[in-house]
Write an enzyme that holds these catalytic residues in place. Structure first.
Site, PDB file in Angstrom:
ATOM      1  N   HIS A  95      26.200 -64.354 -52.424  1.00 46.75           N
ATOM      2  CA  HIS A  95      27.046 -63.375 -51.750  1.00 46.75           C
ATOM      3  C   HIS A  95      28.243 -64.152 -51.187  1.00 46.75           C
ATOM      4  O   HIS A  95      28.156 -65.350 -50.938  1.00 46.75           O
ATOM      5  CB  HIS A  95      26.265 -62.639 -50.660  1.00 46.75           C
ATOM      6  CG  HIS A  95      25.289 -61.641 -51.239  1.00 46.75           C
ATOM      7  ND1 HIS A  95      25.527 -60.290 -51.232  1.00 46.75           N
ATOM      8  CD2 HIS A  95      24.105 -61.799 -51.871  1.00 46.75           C
ATOM      9  CE1 HIS A  95      24.518 -59.656 -51.825  1.00 46.75           C
ATOM     10  NE2 HIS A  95      23.627 -60.558 -52.228  1.00 46.75           N
ATOM     11  N   CYS A 115      23.023 -56.144 -48.341  1.00 51.55           N
ATOM     12  CA  CYS A 115      21.607 -55.814 -48.240  1.00 51.55           C
ATOM     13  C   CYS A 115      21.415 -54.986 -46.984  1.00 51.55           C
ATOM     14  O   CYS A 115      21.785 -55.412 -45.887  1.00 51.55           O
ATOM     15  CB  CYS A 115      20.757 -57.085 -48.175  1.00 51.55           C
ATOM     16  SG  CYS A 115      19.010 -56.688 -47.991  1.00 51.55           S
ATOM     17  N   ASN A 122      28.625 -59.389 -53.237  1.00 50.98           N
ATOM     18  CA  ASN A 122      28.227 -60.474 -54.143  1.00 50.98           C
ATOM     19  C   ASN A 122      29.460 -61.167 -54.703  1.00 50.98           C
ATOM     20  O   ASN A 122      30.567 -60.615 -54.673  1.00 50.98           O
ATOM     21  CB  ASN A 122      27.470 -59.885 -55.338  1.00 50.98           C
ATOM     22  CG  ASN A 122      26.091 -59.403 -54.970  1.00 50.98           C
ATOM     23  OD1 ASN A 122      25.942 -58.344 -54.384  1.00 50.98           O
ATOM     24  ND2 ASN A 122      25.095 -60.184 -55.314  1.00 50.98           N
TER      25      ASN A 122
HETATM   26  P1  HMG Z   1       5.800 -49.840 -46.672  1.00 55.93           P
HETATM   27  O1  HMG Z   1       6.317 -48.703 -45.851  1.00 55.93           O
HETATM   28  O2  HMG Z   1       5.118 -50.978 -45.972  1.00 55.93           O
HETATM   29  O3  HMG Z   1       4.875 -49.276 -47.847  1.00 55.93           O
HETATM   30  O4  HMG Z   1       7.023 -50.408 -47.492  1.00 55.93           O
HETATM   31  P2  HMG Z   1       3.317 -48.960 -47.879  1.00 55.93           P
HETATM   32  O5  HMG Z   1       2.735 -49.766 -48.982  1.00 55.93           O
HETATM   33  O6  HMG Z   1       2.718 -49.062 -46.505  1.00 55.93           O
HETATM   34  O7  HMG Z   1       3.310 -47.427 -48.333  1.00 55.93           O
HETATM   35  C1  HMG Z   1       3.778 -46.391 -47.463  1.00 55.93           C
HETATM   36  C2  HMG Z   1       4.125 -45.171 -48.304  1.00 55.93           C
HETATM   37  O8  HMG Z   1       5.223 -45.489 -49.147  1.00 55.93           O
HETATM   38  C3  HMG Z   1       3.011 -44.705 -49.234  1.00 55.93           C
HETATM   39  O9  HMG Z   1       3.133 -43.284 -49.345  1.00 55.93           O
HETATM   40  C4  HMG Z   1       3.364 -45.302 -50.562  1.00 55.93           C
HETATM   41  O10 HMG Z   1       2.898 -44.579 -51.690  1.00 55.93           O
HETATM   42  C5  HMG Z   1       4.892 -45.235 -50.521  1.00 55.93           C
HETATM   43  P3  HMG Z   1       2.138 -42.315 -48.546  1.00 55.93           P
HETATM   44  O11 HMG Z   1       0.759 -42.697 -49.013  1.00 55.93           O
HETATM   45  O12 HMG Z   1       2.370 -42.639 -47.096  1.00 55.93           O
HETATM   46  O13 HMG Z   1       2.615 -40.965 -48.950  1.00 55.93           O
HETATM   47  N1  HMG Z   1       5.475 -46.290 -51.330  1.00 55.93           N
HETATM   48  C6  HMG Z   1       6.369 -46.073 -52.317  1.00 55.93           C
HETATM   49  N2  HMG Z   1       6.965 -44.979 -52.790  1.00 55.93           N
HETATM   50  C7  HMG Z   1       7.823 -45.127 -53.835  1.00 55.93           C
HETATM   51  N3  HMG Z   1       8.104 -46.321 -54.408  1.00 55.93           N
HETATM   52  C8  HMG Z   1       7.541 -47.455 -53.946  1.00 55.93           C
HETATM   53  C9  HMG Z   1       6.642 -47.344 -52.853  1.00 55.93           C
HETATM   54  N4  HMG Z   1       5.928 -48.272 -52.176  1.00 55.93           N
HETATM   55  C10 HMG Z   1       5.227 -47.615 -51.265  1.00 55.93           C
HETATM   56  N5  HMG Z   1       7.817 -48.634 -54.512  1.00 55.93           N
HETATM   57  C11 HMG Z   1       8.011 -51.575 -49.351  1.00 55.93           C
HETATM   58  C12 HMG Z   1       6.888 -51.558 -48.315  1.00 55.93           C
HETATM   59  C13 HMG Z   1       7.985 -52.917 -50.048  1.00 55.93           C
HETATM   60  C14 HMG Z   1       7.761 -50.443 -50.339  1.00 55.93           C
HETATM   61  C15 HMG Z   1       9.349 -51.337 -48.609  1.00 55.93           C
HETATM   62  O14 HMG Z   1       9.483 -52.337 -47.649  1.00 55.93           O
HETATM   63  C16 HMG Z   1      10.537 -51.354 -49.528  1.00 55.93           C
HETATM   64  O15 HMG Z   1      10.719 -50.445 -50.336  1.00 55.93           O
HETATM   65  N6  HMG Z   1      11.394 -52.384 -49.387  1.00 55.93           N
HETATM   66  C17 HMG Z   1      12.561 -52.555 -50.269  1.00 55.93           C
HETATM   67  C18 HMG Z   1      13.753 -53.046 -49.517  1.00 55.93           C
HETATM   68  C19 HMG Z   1      14.891 -53.291 -50.476  1.00 55.93           C
HETATM   69  O16 HMG Z   1      14.986 -52.680 -51.530  1.00 55.93           O
HETATM   70  N7  HMG Z   1      15.799 -54.209 -50.100  1.00 55.93           N
HETATM   71  C20 HMG Z   1      16.939 -54.563 -50.908  1.00 55.93           C
HETATM   72  C21 HMG Z   1      16.586 -55.333 -52.141  1.00 55.93           C
HETATM   73  S1  HMG Z   1      16.344 -57.067 -51.861  1.00 55.93           S
HETATM   74  C22 HMG Z   1      17.953 -57.735 -51.895  1.00 55.93           C
HETATM   75  O17 HMG Z   1      18.910 -57.010 -51.898  1.00 55.93           O
HETATM   76  C23 HMG Z   1      18.120 -59.234 -52.001  1.00 55.93           C
HETATM   77  C24 HMG Z   1      18.525 -59.681 -53.405  1.00 55.93           C
HETATM   78  O18 HMG Z   1      19.767 -59.108 -53.803  1.00 55.93           O
HETATM   79  C25 HMG Z   1      18.670 -61.221 -53.452  1.00 55.93           C
HETATM   80  C26 HMG Z   1      19.538 -61.776 -52.308  1.00 55.93           C
HETATM   81  O19 HMG Z   1      20.690 -61.361 -52.157  1.00 55.93           O
HETATM   82  O20 HMG Z   1      19.010 -62.638 -51.614  1.00 55.93           O
HETATM   83  C27 HMG Z   1      17.477 -59.297 -54.461  1.00 55.93           C
HETATM   84 MG    MG Z   2      21.729 -59.834 -53.224  1.00 56.84          MG
END
Ligand code: HMG
Ligand code: MG
Length: 313
Positions: A224, A255, A264
């Site tokens: 980034h 993010c 980025n």
């Molecule tokens: P959580 O709330 O702890 O999930 O989130 P959970 O496992 O406790 O589940 C809670 C509920 O969410 C459940 O539903 C699951 O089914 C549902 P309920 O039973 O309560 O009805 N659920 C989902 N639904 C749809 N799709 C899913 C999903 N997972 C659970 N995948 C979780 C944990 C990891 C899902 C959450 O923290 C999350 O989605 N985080 C993503 C954050 C993100 O996308 N950040 C940006 C990307 S990383 C980035 O940008 C960095 C990068 O570019 C590199 C860099 O720059 O360094 C890659």
């Molecule tokens: Mg990134």
């Protein structure tokens, strides 16, 4: 596009650099995930099509994360259903857990990325998980994906610094990378999530990751540009032998779970430098810059990329 019409930049190769670089385009995922106003799915599909038309061959499309965590990408299923597959173009998606993998498999995805954190603080904020706990979440995802013949990239965030913990020990990053590789990730993308890396630090971290067992062709860099270091850091990584670079059309990005993260490395800025160095990449810079201007009009503000601004001016 005045500068390009005059055949610029002039090409002057420099010793010790690769002949070819793979650009891993993240604009549709990292670029858009931070946008507050939800972009229409048809605009996203046209954006992906235009990126492929411009010659990009690895185009990260979206994330199968919890829709409440990243509302902008809640349309992942609709997006993939509307995308016309193309020979030679891969559309990887981010998948954090088994639920995400189920969704990705149902959508016909053939290339995924899990995204780990190098620090406890960011694992808590981005994944609602602990540093060690994150591996337990990824392990079944990677093994199931591999059993289905799906390639898995492993991102590592906060490799050069973290807003809550400060500098990050390169040995800690290398340990996270080794865990992801042992699990079955075929590539590690070293993420400078908040843009604090500088070239000496880049050199040191790449050496540490290679020392822990990763091969050069398994390492990618993801910078980034918060502090304007992304291109200098990229050149340093290329000199160290890295041949896969992540970037985002127009320089969009950020993010939602790290406020200090900004855009980025812009793909156009990268391509301009690679053209000047005579390094092959397969991207048509003019077509790409036109695409970034087109998207910027839809987002309602100019693209951050210096090259896009210069070419459009
Ligand atoms: P959580 O709330 O702890 O999930 O989130 P959970 O496992 O406790 O589940 C809670 C509920 O969410 C459940 O539903 C699951 O089914 C549902 P309920 O039973 O309560 O009805 N659920 C989902 N639904 C749809 N799709 C899913 C999903 N997972 C659970 N995948 C979780 C944990 C990891 C899902 C959450 O923290 C999350 O989605 N985080 C993503 C954050 C993100 O996308 N950040 C940006 C990307 S990383 C980035 O940008 C960095 C990068 O570019 C590199 C860099 O720059 O360094 C890659
Ligand atoms: Mg990134």
């Amino acid at each position: 596009m005045a500068a390009r019409e005059r055949g610029l930049p002039a090409t002057f190769p420099s010793a010790g650099l690769p002949e070819r670089v793979t650009i891993w385009e993240v604009g549709a995922r990292d670029g858009l995930q931070n946008e507050q106003a939800v972009v229409d799915v048809d605009v996203k599909i046209e954006f992906l099509d235009r990126l492929a038309d411009a010659g990009l061959r690895t185009i990260e499309a979206t994330s199968f994360v919890h829709p409440k965590w990243v509302p902008q990408l809640a349309d992942a299923e609709r997006l993939l259903a509307g995308l016309t597959p193309r020979d030679g173009v891969s559309y990887p998606v981010l998948v954090p857990n088994q639920r995400g993998l189920d969704r990705a498999l149902d959508a016909g995805v053939r290339h995924i990325a899990v995204f780990a954190s190098a620090t406890e603080s960011f694992a808590n904020r981005n994944l609602n998980s602990g540093l060690d706990e994150q591996f337990a979440m990824f392990e079944p995802v990677v093994s199931r994906a591999r059993a289905e013949g799906i390639d898995v990239r492993g991102y590592i965030s906060m490799c050069w610094g973290d807003p809550w913990e400060g500098a990050v020990d390169p040995a800690q990053v290398a340990r996270v990378g080794a865990r992801l590789s042992e699990m079955g990730c075929s590539q590690l993308s070293l993420g400078d999530t908040i843009g604090v890396a500088t070239p000496g630090h880049v050199e040191r971290l790449i050496a540490e990751v290679l020392g822990a067992g990763a091969a050069l062709d398994e390492v990618a860099v993801h910078f980034h540009d918060t502090y304007g270091q992304a291109l200098a850091n990229t050149l340093t990584a290329l000199r160290a032998g890295v041949t896969c670079v992540d970037s985002s059309a127009g320089g969009l990005g950020g993010c939602p779970y790290a406020e200090s993260a900004t855009g980025n490395l812009a793909t156009e800025d990268l391509v301009w430098m690679l053209d000047g160095l005579g390094i092959e990449h397969g991207v048509d810079l003019d077509a790409l810059a036109v695409t970034s201007v087109w998207l910027a009009e839809r987002l309602g503000r100019p693209a951050p990329s210096r090259v896009v601004r210069a070419l459009a001016g």
